[in-house]
Design a protein around this motif. Structure first.
Motif, PDB file in Angstrom:
ATOM      1  N   TYR A   1      54.923  19.710  11.003  1.00  7.97           N
ATOM      2  CA  TYR A   1      55.533  18.474  11.479  1.00  7.97           C
ATOM      3  C   TYR A   1      54.801  17.954  12.714  1.00  7.97           C
ATOM      4  CZ  TYR A   1      59.580  19.108   8.429  1.00  7.97           C
ATOM      5  OH  TYR A   1      60.398  19.232   7.338  1.00  7.97           O
ATOM      6  N   THR A   2      54.822  16.639  12.877  1.00  3.07           N
ATOM      7  CA  THR A   2      54.180  16.027  14.040  1.00  3.07           C
ATOM      8  C   THR A   2      54.850  16.491  15.328  1.00  3.07           C
ATOM      9  OG1 THR A   2      53.427  13.936  14.976  1.00  3.07           O
ATOM     10  CG2 THR A   2      55.649  13.973  14.082  1.00  3.07           C
ATOM     11  N   ALA A   3      54.081  16.467  16.395  1.00  3.27           N
ATOM     12  CA  ALA A   3      54.529  16.868  17.741  1.00  3.27           C
ATOM     13  C   ALA A   3      54.787  18.359  17.847  1.00  3.27           C
ATOM     14  CB  ALA A   3      55.759  16.082  18.192  1.00  3.27           C
ATOM     15  N   TYR A   4      54.332  19.133  16.861  1.00  5.49           N
ATOM     16  CA  TYR A   4      54.434  20.587  16.992  1.00  5.49           C
ATOM     17  C   TYR A   4      53.248  21.065  17.809  1.00  5.49           C
ATOM     18  CZ  TYR A   4      54.190  25.530  15.644  1.00  5.49           C
ATOM     19  OH  TYR A   4      54.101  26.905  15.662  1.00  5.49           O
ATOM     20  N   ASP A   5      53.424  21.248  19.086  1.00  3.99           N
ATOM     21  CA  ASP A   5      52.371  21.838  19.905  1.00  3.99           C
ATOM     22  C   ASP A   5      52.962  22.662  21.048  1.00  3.99           C
ATOM     23  OD1 ASP A   5      53.279  19.762  21.415  1.00  3.99           O
ATOM     24  OD2 ASP A   5      51.346  18.812  21.735  1.00  3.99           O
ATOM     25  N   VAL A   6      54.140  23.225  20.784  1.00  2.00           N
ATOM     26  CA  VAL A   6      54.742  24.213  21.675  1.00  2.00           C
ATOM     27  C   VAL A   6      55.257  25.346  20.797  1.00  2.00           C
ATOM     28  CG1 VAL A   6      56.511  24.698  23.411  1.00  2.00           C
ATOM     29  CG2 VAL A   6      55.507  22.413  23.274  1.00  2.00           C
ATOM     30  N   ASP A   7      54.905  26.585  21.131  1.00  2.00           N
ATOM     31  CA  ASP A   7      55.447  27.729  20.405  1.00  2.00           C
ATOM     32  C   ASP A   7      56.433  28.488  21.273  1.00  2.00           C
ATOM     33  OD1 ASP A   7      53.961  29.232  17.721  1.00  2.00           O
ATOM     34  OD2 ASP A   7      53.291  27.270  18.356  1.00  2.00           O
ATOM     35  N   ASN A   8      55.936  29.034  22.361  1.00  4.43           N
ATOM     36  CA  ASN A   8      56.775  29.865  23.211  1.00  4.43           C
ATOM     37  C   ASN A   8      56.230  29.773  24.632  1.00  4.43           C
ATOM     38  OD1 ASN A   8      58.472  31.740  24.311  1.00  4.43           O
ATOM     39  ND2 ASN A   8      58.024  33.356  22.831  1.00  4.43           N
ATOM     40  N   TRP A   9      56.833  28.910  25.414  1.00  5.81           N
ATOM     41  CA  TRP A   9      56.327  28.608  26.763  1.00  5.81           C
ATOM     42  C   TRP A   9      57.491  28.568  27.745  1.00  5.81           C
ATOM     43  CZ3 TRP A   9      57.196  24.146  29.820  1.00  5.81           C
ATOM     44  CH2 TRP A   9      56.361  24.014  30.940  1.00  5.81           C
ATOM     45  N   LYS A  10      57.431  29.433  28.722  1.00  3.49           N
ATOM     46  CA  LYS A  10      58.457  29.466  29.770  1.00  3.49           C
ATOM     47  C   LYS A  10      59.870  29.417  29.180  1.00  3.49           C
ATOM     48  CE  LYS A  10      55.711  27.570  33.578  1.00  3.49           C
ATOM     49  NZ  LYS A  10      55.638  26.529  34.631  1.00  3.49           N
TER      50      LYS A  10
ATOM     51  N   ASN B   1      54.561  19.105  32.038  1.00  2.00           N
ATOM     52  CA  ASN B   1      55.510  19.984  31.367  1.00  2.00           C
ATOM     53  C   ASN B   1      55.124  20.071  29.898  1.00  2.00           C
ATOM     54  OD1 ASN B   1      57.865  20.991  29.995  1.00  2.00           O
ATOM     55  ND2 ASN B   1      59.074  20.462  31.802  1.00  2.00           N
ATOM     56  N   MET B   2      55.007  21.265  29.381  1.00  2.00           N
ATOM     57  CA  MET B   2      54.519  21.423  28.016  1.00  2.00           C
ATOM     58  C   MET B   2      55.452  20.803  26.983  1.00  2.00           C
ATOM     59  SD  MET B   2      52.905  24.859  26.364  1.00  2.00           S
ATOM     60  CE  MET B   2      52.001  24.774  24.818  1.00  2.00           C
ATOM     61  N   THR B   3      56.710  20.636  27.321  1.00  2.00           N
ATOM     62  CA  THR B   3      57.660  20.059  26.382  1.00  2.00           C
ATOM     63  C   THR B   3      57.710  18.535  26.450  1.00  2.00           C
ATOM     64  OG1 THR B   3      59.469  20.285  27.962  1.00  2.00           O
ATOM     65  CG2 THR B   3      59.097  22.118  26.435  1.00  2.00           C
ATOM     66  N   ASP B   4      56.955  17.943  27.357  1.00  2.00           N
ATOM     67  CA  ASP B   4      56.884  16.479  27.455  1.00  2.00           C
ATOM     68  C   ASP B   4      55.912  15.979  26.396  1.00  2.00           C
ATOM     69  OD1 ASP B   4      56.465  13.788  28.137  1.00  2.00           O
ATOM     70  OD2 ASP B   4      56.734  14.179  30.278  1.00  2.00           O
ATOM     71  N   MET B   5      56.429  15.256  25.414  1.00  2.00           N
ATOM     72  CA  MET B   5      55.612  14.828  24.285  1.00  2.00           C
ATOM     73  C   MET B   5      54.843  13.535  24.528  1.00  2.00           C
ATOM     74  SD  MET B   5      55.946  17.062  21.784  1.00  2.00           S
ATOM     75  CE  MET B   5      55.804  18.307  23.060  1.00  2.00           C
ATOM     76  N   ASN B   6      55.044  12.890  25.674  1.00  2.53           N
ATOM     77  CA  ASN B   6      54.396  11.606  25.925  1.00  2.53           C
ATOM     78  C   ASN B   6      52.883  11.747  25.984  1.00  2.53           C
ATOM     79  OD1 ASN B   6      56.609   9.702  26.238  1.00  2.53           O
ATOM     80  ND2 ASN B   6      57.199  10.930  28.007  1.00  2.53           N
ATOM     81  N   MET B   7      52.203  10.878  25.284  1.00  6.12           N
ATOM     82  CA  MET B   7      50.741  10.856  25.311  1.00  6.12           C
ATOM     83  C   MET B   7      50.210  10.019  26.470  1.00  6.12           C
ATOM     84  SD  MET B   7      49.711  12.714  22.733  1.00  6.12           S
ATOM     85  CE  MET B   7      48.029  12.234  22.325  1.00  6.12           C
ATOM     86  N   ARG B   8      50.901   8.936  26.774  1.00  3.81           N
ATOM     87  CA  ARG B   8      50.394   7.979  27.756  1.00  3.81           C
ATOM     88  C   ARG B   8      50.767   8.372  29.185  1.00  3.81           C
ATOM     89  NH1 ARG B   8      51.180   5.735  23.020  1.00  3.81           N
ATOM     90  NH2 ARG B   8      49.736   4.115  22.278  1.00  3.81           N
ATOM     91  N   PRO B   9      49.925   8.055  30.156  1.00  2.62           N
ATOM     92  CA  PRO B   9      50.221   8.398  31.548  1.00  2.62           C
ATOM     93  C   PRO B   9      51.365   7.560  32.097  1.00  2.62           C
ATOM     94  CG  PRO B   9      48.242   7.040  31.434  1.00  2.62           C
ATOM     95  CD  PRO B   9      48.626   7.359  30.012  1.00  2.62           C
TER      96      PRO B   9
END
Length: 683
Positions: A198-207, A511-519
């Protein structure tokens, strides 16, 4: 419990419609391979009971004995070679291993669509060979086409990198290599490929944030039956697990989903198996009947693994007089580092057995392949975590050597599925070991980073004693040989980074859970990937050097592109910053770009041509994005014209704030290397 075949006893493939053993089956329309797929599926589905349909909604699909359909395990993996991950594939004494290509992130660094497809073709051939002897099935959860948006993601190594164009071209080419039949039959498949995830899957196990597993029961006010119904109605055909098998019938009885939704799902599943020839009877009478153990790990396949690693390896720094090393000038070599003598690290995750390694021939370590000159080896650290570096011993051998190769980086204990990084620096005391060794070295110091993600190695980039830096990803079974080919000049590097290498400070801002691409200037959030990130990098997307110098000259490109609008369009009387990319506007709206590329160096080699566009600053547009890429091989002084076709609505469009596809008007800047060309898009 997942079905596990008896590998020692099973030497035959699993298939339906075995008319030789059960002649009655020839009366079933779905067993008639002369008919079209849809006719056969319609016949099959109408014969099934509801319960028989439901048990074919999960990866461990049950048999339907009365119709001559055996159990089928859908779940196998072929990320960068046939893998033992997933219950559908196994190795045995019949076939002890498969060709292990570089981890995907390194193959992507080759920017070579032909290579992507060729690897897929080899993997599917080896898969078919294993199927014929009962060691594999025909469906694979590959490729992984997620965007590598965060450098800490442990599974970023499995992806083609951070750019959508590269990811899509990789996914298409590798998928074609897996699926396309050698006879050109478009209605049939060689093996079945399943893109993930699925899209936006780029966190597995972080903090303490875990996203590599989930439980849909957590949805508020939802019953198990409602969840099964929602999944089916949303288009889920096949559940990797047991959930649909357990709860679909109750969902139908509760009126939450129709049997027609189940019919749609099993129709799609059986269509894939039909196209694979699973319902065509004995595979010994089909197109791939002759494939077997002799077709796995062939010398040609092993050489392709070496070539793939060579094409992907990226030269990031090279001071004058450093690489390539001359075997005649360099009489002694110190090879230092925790990754200098590894094997398993090189084949990363979703791996298979490597046939030669099973036989005890683990001879492809970097250390072994460097031994064309007198070599002294010190690990320097017990492992990549490098809690305590053995600095003195390493310095002693380094000081006595004509050149030093430091093989550092990470492994699956640092970055992997279920394991994201907190820091993006080299682990433990690796920095200390590198710096101390470099300080006493009298000749070239080559730093080799073996990793999936980028590393903050700015300390090495700016250290003049470290004369060269190479990134080798996780380079597959032939990684040691490929690296030696480049270090000793037998191969001219042409790989480019498929992801940005950020400074450690990035991890403190994002933050690794922040999905925003743009600054977001208001919060100081810097954005993600080269397309949007505003901040310093250690190395940028597309960086990579060669032993040669290549020049680019623009031969052909328009300066103006006019977008046709229908009569009375509002943008004909008022100023617009963009227009809708709709069919009537986009028709025949394309142009060509021709570039002359010349090798001005003294060594022949391949060159990676990356064509970027920087659009006008509207609708949150990226600061630049990749339009396309080409790989061209040029001998010394040779030149060639490289051609790109640009479809304005496909390649130069963007999406506005509410999701509409737009063509930005006014100035776009096209660039290749230092060459820039302005293009005015107007109405």
């Amino acid at each position: 419990m997942l079905w596990q075949p008896n590998v020692s006893a099973q030497n035959n493939p699993v298939f339906a419609c075995d008319i030789d053993k059960n002649p009655v089956l020839k009366n079933f329309t779905f067993c008639d391979s002369s008919l079209d797929v849809q006719t056969r599926i319609d016949d099959l589905v109408k014969r099934l009971t509801l319960q028989e349909k439901i048990v074919n909604l999960v990866d461990n699909a049950s048999s339907i004995d009365r119709l001559g359909i055996p159990k089928y395990e859908w779940w196998s993996e072929a990320l960068h070679g046939v893998s033992y991950v997933g219950p559908g594939t196994h190795f045995s004494s019949v076939i002890s291993g498969a060709t292990s290509f570089p981890q995907v992130i390194l193959t992507a660094a080759s920017f070579n669509e032909t290579l992507f497809k060729t690897i897929g073709q080899v993997v599917s051939t080896e898969a078919r060979a294993m199927y014929n002897v009962g060691l594999a099935r025909l469906t694979f959860w590959s490729p992984n086409i997620n965007i590598f948006r965060d450098p800490r993601w442990g599974r970023g190594q499995e992806t083609p990198g951070e750019d959508p164009t590269l990811a899509s071209k990789y996914g298409v080419a590798y998928g074609q290599g897996l699926q396309e039949r050698d006879d050109g039959d478009k209605d049939r498949l060689k093996v079945g490929a399943c893109c993930k995830h699925y899209t936006a899957y780029d966190v597995d196990n972080w903090k303490h944030f875990e996203r590599y597993s989930f439980n849909a029961v957590h949805w508020e006010n939802n019953t198990l039956e409602k969840i099964a119904a929602d999944a089916l109605k949303a288009g889920l055909d096949l559940n990797c697990g047991k959930f649909l098998a357990q709860h679909t019938e109750a969902a139908i009885k509760a009126g939450l989903v129709e049997e027609a939704d189940v019919d749609r799902a099993v129709t799609n599943n059986f269509a894939t198996l039909m196209r694979l020839g699973f319902f065509d009877g004995n595979p010994s009478k089909q197109i791939y009947a002759k494939l077997g153990p002799k077709d796995v790990c062939t010398p040609a396949n092993q050489e392709l693994a070496r070539e793939a690693a060579r094409q992907g390896i990226v030269l990031l720094k090279n001071s004058a007089g450093s690489l390539p090393l001359s075997p005649t000038a360099i009489k002694s070599l110190a090879v230092i580092g925790p990754n200098a003598n590894v094997t398993k690290t090189m084949i990363a995750n979703y791996e298979g057995n490597v046939a030669g390694w099973v036989a005890g021939q683990k001879s492809n370590q970097v250390l072994v392949k460097m031994a064309s000159v007198a070599t002294e080896y010190r690990a320097g650290c017990a492992n990549v975590t490098c809690s305590t570096a053995q600095v003195d011993e390493a310095k002693k051998v380094a000081a006595a050597a004509d050149a030093v190769v430091l093989v550092m980086g990470s492994d699956l204990s640092i970055e992997a599925e279920s394991r994201d990084r907190i820091d993006i620096t080299l682990p433990g005391q690796q920095n200390l070991l590198i710096t101390e060794v470099a300080s006493v070295s009298k000749g070239p110091v080559i730093l080799v980073i073996m990793s999936g993600g980028g590393m903050d190695i700015k300390f090495a980039k700016v250290n003049p004693k470290i004369t060269s830096i190479l990134w080798v990803g996780f380079p597959g079974e032939a990684g040691g040989a490929a690296l030696a080919d480049i270090i000793f000049g037998r191969y001219n590097p042409s790989g480019r980074l498929p992801m940005s290498w950020y400074p450690q400070s990035y991890t403190e801002k994002v933050n690794m859970t922040d999905m925003n691409m743009r600054p977001d200037p208001a919060t100081g959030y810097p954005g993600r990937t080269y397309r949007f990130y505003k901040g310093d990098t250690v190395y940028a997307f597309g960086d990579g050097l060669s032993y040669s110098e290549f020049s680019h000259h623009l031969v052909k490109a328009p300066k103006v592109v006019s977008v046709p609008l229908e009569e009375g369009h509002e943008c004909q009387t008022s100023k617009c910053k963009s227009v809708d990319a709709v069919e009537q506007t986009c028709k025949n709206l394309a142009f060509n770009i021709h570039l002359r590329v010349r090798n001005r160096g003294t060594k022949g080699g391949s060159h990676t041509v990356l064509l970027f566009s920087s659009p006008p600053s509207v609708h949150g547009a990226p600061q630049k994005h990749l339009l396309g890429f080409r790989k061209v091989h040029l001998a010394t002084t040779q030149q060639s014209v490289v051609r790109f076709g640009v479809d304005v609505c496909k390649d130069l469009s963007l999406v506005d704030e509410v999701g509409n596809k737009k063509i930005a008007l006014e100035q776009h800047v096209l660039h290749v290397g230092s060459l820039k060309h302005s293009l005015n898009v107007r109405i």
